[in-house]
Design a protein around this motif. Sequence first.
Motif, PDB file in Angstrom:
ATOM      1  N   SER A  68       0.832  -1.203   0.000  1.00 22.38           N
ATOM      2  CA  SER A  68       0.000   0.000   0.000  1.00 22.38           C
ATOM      3  C   SER A  68       0.866   1.252   0.000  1.00 22.38           C
ATOM      4  CB  SER A  68      -0.926   0.008   1.221  1.00 22.38           C
ATOM      5  OG  SER A  68      -1.814  -1.093   1.200  1.00 22.38           O
ATOM      6  N   ILE A  69       1.966   1.207   0.743  1.00 27.95           N
ATOM      7  CA  ILE A  69       2.868   2.355   0.823  1.00 27.95           C
ATOM      8  C   ILE A  69       3.489   2.659  -0.538  1.00 27.95           C
ATOM      9  CG2 ILE A  69       5.072   3.162   1.774  1.00 27.95           C
ATOM     10  CD1 ILE A  69       4.357   1.671   4.354  1.00 27.95           C
ATOM     11  N   THR A  70       4.088   1.648  -1.148  1.00 24.60           N
ATOM     12  CA  THR A  70       4.776   1.904  -2.423  1.00 24.60           C
ATOM     13  C   THR A  70       3.794   2.141  -3.560  1.00 24.60           C
ATOM     14  OG1 THR A  70       4.991  -0.507  -2.655  1.00 24.60           O
ATOM     15  CG2 THR A  70       6.921   0.713  -1.899  1.00 24.60           C
ATOM     16  N   MET A  71       2.632   1.511  -3.516  1.00 31.79           N
ATOM     17  CA  MET A  71       1.657   1.763  -4.567  1.00 31.79           C
ATOM     18  C   MET A  71       1.209   3.219  -4.528  1.00 31.79           C
ATOM     19  SD  MET A  71      -1.942  -0.151  -5.524  1.00 31.79           S
ATOM     20  CE  MET A  71      -2.895   0.581  -4.206  1.00 31.79           C
TER      21      MET A  71
ATOM     22  N   PRO B 191      -7.162  10.695  -4.520  1.00 28.93           N
ATOM     23  CA  PRO B 191      -7.137   9.887  -3.286  1.00 28.93           C
ATOM     24  C   PRO B 191      -8.240   8.842  -3.242  1.00 28.93           C
ATOM     25  CG  PRO B 191      -6.867  12.226  -2.792  1.00 28.93           C
ATOM     26  CD  PRO B 191      -7.292  12.133  -4.219  1.00 28.93           C
ATOM     27  N   LEU B 192      -9.448   9.229  -3.681  1.00 28.75           N
ATOM     28  CA  LEU B 192     -10.574   8.300  -3.650  1.00 28.75           C
ATOM     29  C   LEU B 192     -10.350   7.123  -4.587  1.00 28.75           C
ATOM     30  CD1 LEU B 192     -13.419   7.677  -2.621  1.00 28.75           C
ATOM     31  CD2 LEU B 192     -14.315   9.020  -4.533  1.00 28.75           C
ATOM     32  N   ALA B 193      -9.881   7.396  -5.798  1.00 28.35           N
ATOM     33  CA  ALA B 193      -9.632   6.317  -6.766  1.00 28.35           C
ATOM     34  C   ALA B 193      -8.503   5.417  -6.287  1.00 28.35           C
ATOM     35  CB  ALA B 193      -9.295   6.914  -8.129  1.00 28.35           C
ATOM     36  N   LEU B 194      -7.453   6.005  -5.725  1.00 27.00           N
ATOM     37  CA  LEU B 194      -6.330   5.220  -5.216  1.00 27.00           C
ATOM     38  C   LEU B 194      -6.773   4.322  -4.065  1.00 27.00           C
ATOM     39  CD1 LEU B 194      -3.289   4.649  -5.315  1.00 27.00           C
ATOM     40  CD2 LEU B 194      -2.951   6.596  -3.782  1.00 27.00           C
ATOM     41  N   LEU B 195      -7.557   4.872  -3.149  1.00 26.15           N
ATOM     42  CA  LEU B 195      -8.066   4.078  -2.034  1.00 26.15           C
ATOM     43  C   LEU B 195      -8.973   2.965  -2.526  1.00 26.15           C
ATOM     44  CD1 LEU B 195      -8.485   3.578   1.011  1.00 26.15           C
ATOM     45  CD2 LEU B 195     -10.338   5.273   0.931  1.00 26.15           C
ATOM     46  N   SER B 196      -9.843   3.269  -3.471  1.00 30.43           N
ATOM     47  CA  SER B 196     -10.769   2.259  -3.990  1.00 30.43           C
ATOM     48  C   SER B 196     -10.025   1.128  -4.685  1.00 30.43           C
ATOM     49  CB  SER B 196     -11.759   2.908  -4.964  1.00 30.43           C
ATOM     50  OG  SER B 196     -12.501   3.919  -4.331  1.00 30.43           O
ATOM     51  N   PHE B 197      -9.006   1.478  -5.479  1.00 31.29           N
ATOM     52  CA  PHE B 197      -8.214   0.453  -6.157  1.00 31.29           C
ATOM     53  C   PHE B 197      -7.512  -0.435  -5.128  1.00 31.29           C
ATOM     54  CE2 PHE B 197      -4.396  -1.182  -8.235  1.00 31.29           C
ATOM     55  CZ  PHE B 197      -4.881  -1.617  -9.449  1.00 31.29           C
TER      56      PHE B 197
ATOM     57  N   ALA C 121      -1.071   2.804 -13.261  1.00 29.24           N
ATOM     58  CA  ALA C 121      -0.581   3.855 -14.159  1.00 29.24           C
ATOM     59  C   ALA C 121      -1.097   3.656 -15.577  1.00 29.24           C
ATOM     60  CB  ALA C 121       0.938   3.876 -14.153  1.00 29.24           C
ATOM     61  N   GLU C 122      -1.377   2.394 -15.955  1.00 31.25           N
ATOM     62  CA  GLU C 122      -1.860   2.115 -17.311  1.00 31.25           C
ATOM     63  C   GLU C 122      -3.222   2.739 -17.566  1.00 31.25           C
ATOM     64  OE1 GLU C 122      -1.919  -1.999 -18.146  1.00 31.25           O
ATOM     65  OE2 GLU C 122       0.240  -2.290 -17.906  1.00 31.25           O
TER      66      GLU C 122
ATOM     67  N   LEU D 101       1.479   8.487  -6.927  1.00 32.46           N
ATOM     68  CA  LEU D 101       1.455   9.936  -6.730  1.00 32.46           C
ATOM     69  C   LEU D 101       2.752  10.606  -7.165  1.00 32.46           C
ATOM     70  CD1 LEU D 101      -0.326  10.039  -3.252  1.00 32.46           C
ATOM     71  CD2 LEU D 101      -1.324  10.455  -5.509  1.00 32.46           C
ATOM     72  N   GLY D 102       3.737   9.808  -7.604  1.00 29.47           N
ATOM     73  CA  GLY D 102       4.960  10.369  -8.148  1.00 29.47           C
ATOM     74  C   GLY D 102       6.062  10.661  -7.155  1.00 29.47           C
ATOM     75  N   TYR D 103       5.942  10.166  -5.919  1.00 31.20           N
ATOM     76  CA  TYR D 103       6.976  10.422  -4.920  1.00 31.20           C
ATOM     77  C   TYR D 103       8.172   9.491  -5.081  1.00 31.20           C
ATOM     78  CZ  TYR D 103       3.425  13.247  -2.589  1.00 31.20           C
ATOM     79  OH  TYR D 103       2.477  14.197  -2.307  1.00 31.20           O
ATOM     80  N   VAL D 104       7.938   8.273  -5.535  1.00 26.14           N
ATOM     81  CA  VAL D 104       9.018   7.318  -5.766  1.00 26.14           C
ATOM     82  C   VAL D 104       8.768   6.629  -7.099  1.00 26.14           C
ATOM     83  CG1 VAL D 104       9.543   6.876  -3.333  1.00 26.14           C
ATOM     84  CG2 VAL D 104       7.765   5.538  -4.468  1.00 26.14           C
ATOM     85  N   SER D 105       9.825   6.130  -7.697  1.00 26.50           N
ATOM     86  CA  SER D 105       9.656   5.413  -8.959  1.00 26.50           C
ATOM     87  C   SER D 105      10.803   4.444  -9.165  1.00 26.50           C
ATOM     88  CB  SER D 105       9.584   6.389 -10.140  1.00 26.50           C
ATOM     89  OG  SER D 105      10.807   7.084 -10.290  1.00 26.50           O
ATOM     90  N   LEU D 106      10.494   3.339  -9.798  1.00 25.55           N
ATOM     91  CA  LEU D 106      11.483   2.349 -10.211  1.00 25.55           C
ATOM     92  C   LEU D 106      11.087   1.848 -11.582  1.00 25.55           C
ATOM     93  CD1 LEU D 106      12.065   0.156  -6.989  1.00 25.55           C
ATOM     94  CD2 LEU D 106      13.662   1.776  -8.016  1.00 25.55           C
TER      95      LEU D 106
END
Length: 339
Positions: free
Chosen positions: A190-193, A268-274, A258-259, A198-203
Motif C-alpha cells: 500500500s505504501i509503495t503503490m 485519493p478516492l480512486a487510489l483508495l478504492s483500487f 498507471a496504465e 502519486l509520483g513520490y518514488v519510482s522504479l
Amino acid sequence: MRMWIAAFFAFIVACLPAQPVLAHALQPGYLEISHLGAETYRVFWRKPDVRGKAMALEATLPENCTPSIGPEPRFDGIAWIASWSATCSGGLAGGQINIGGLENTQTDVLVRYPSSTGTALTQRLTPDYTSFEIQSNPDIWTVIGSYFYLGLEHILGGFDHLLFVLALLLLIRDRWRLVGAITAFTVAHSITMAGATLGYVSLPGPPVEAVIALSIMFVASELLKRDPDTPRFSELYPWSVSFLFGLLHGFGFAGALAEIGLPPGDVPLALLSFNLGVEAGQLLFIAVILVAGYILKRLLEPRGLLPPKLRMNVSWGSAQLIGIMAAYWLIERVTGILT
C-alpha cells in the motif's frame, strides 16, 4: 491442514499458463474526454494490442459531437492510440458514449469524462455494459465502484502476487505469524503503490517485475529447506520478509494503475478504492485456499487416502511448482531487459 492446501493447489499451479509476470488480466481500453473550452473537447482513445493489431473496438461520442469517431489509431509500442478534438453542441450531459465491439471481447474500457461542474468522472464499461449516458452531476460512487473492481480484477488475475501469498500460507504454520505476515505485506505494498502512483518514488518496471519473480522463488526455496526442528528466519520473523517483498509488489500494482490513470479530481478516492479492491481480492484468495484445504482434510484424512510420505511429496512438489513458475517468469523478464 497445509498439506491438504498444498495438494489442492499443486494441481492449480500446474495448470496456470506459462505467461510472463507482467501478464495480468488488467489490460483495459481507455477513453479520456477533457474540456478544452466552450463546447470543445480533447479526446484520447487507447485500444489494447492483440498480436500486433488493435483490438476491434470503436469509441463513439454522443450524436451532438463532431466528429463522433476518431482517426485510425497508431501503435505506441504498448497499445494503439488516437487523439482528436471534438465539438459537442450543448455539451456532453445527456449524451451516450458507446464502445462498439466490446461485447465480443473479454476486456473492459475505462472512460474518464468531465461533468457540467468540471469534476472528472470515471465509468467502467464491460462486454455486458457497452454504453452509458453521461450524467450532469458528479457521482463519487461511479469512481469508487470502477476502481474497486479494477483492483479486484488485477489481483485475481495477477498470478505472481497470488503465488507469493500462497507460498507464505504454505510456509508459515503459526496462525498469528501468518496474520502478521499478510498484514505486513498489505501495509508495504500500500505504501509503495501510493508513493509510486502519486509520483513520490519510482522504479523502472522490468527490473521490479524480475525481482517480484525472485521474491516468489525465495519463499519457494524456504519451503523446500524447511526443517520442523529448526525454524528458519523466514518462519520466525515472516513479517520482515513479507514487508520487504511487499514494497516491491506495490510497484507492480502501481504500474497497473498507471496504465489506466487516475481521475484528476478524485485521485485519493480512486487510489483508495483500487487498493481496497486489491485487498478484497487477496482476502478472497486466502479464504478460498483455507476453505479448500479444510474440505480436502475432512474428506480425505478419515479415509487414509494420503499416507504421510505422499503428503510430504505433495508439499515438496507444490514448492517446486511455485519455484519453477517463478523461475520461468524471472528468465523471461531478464531476457526482456537484456534484449
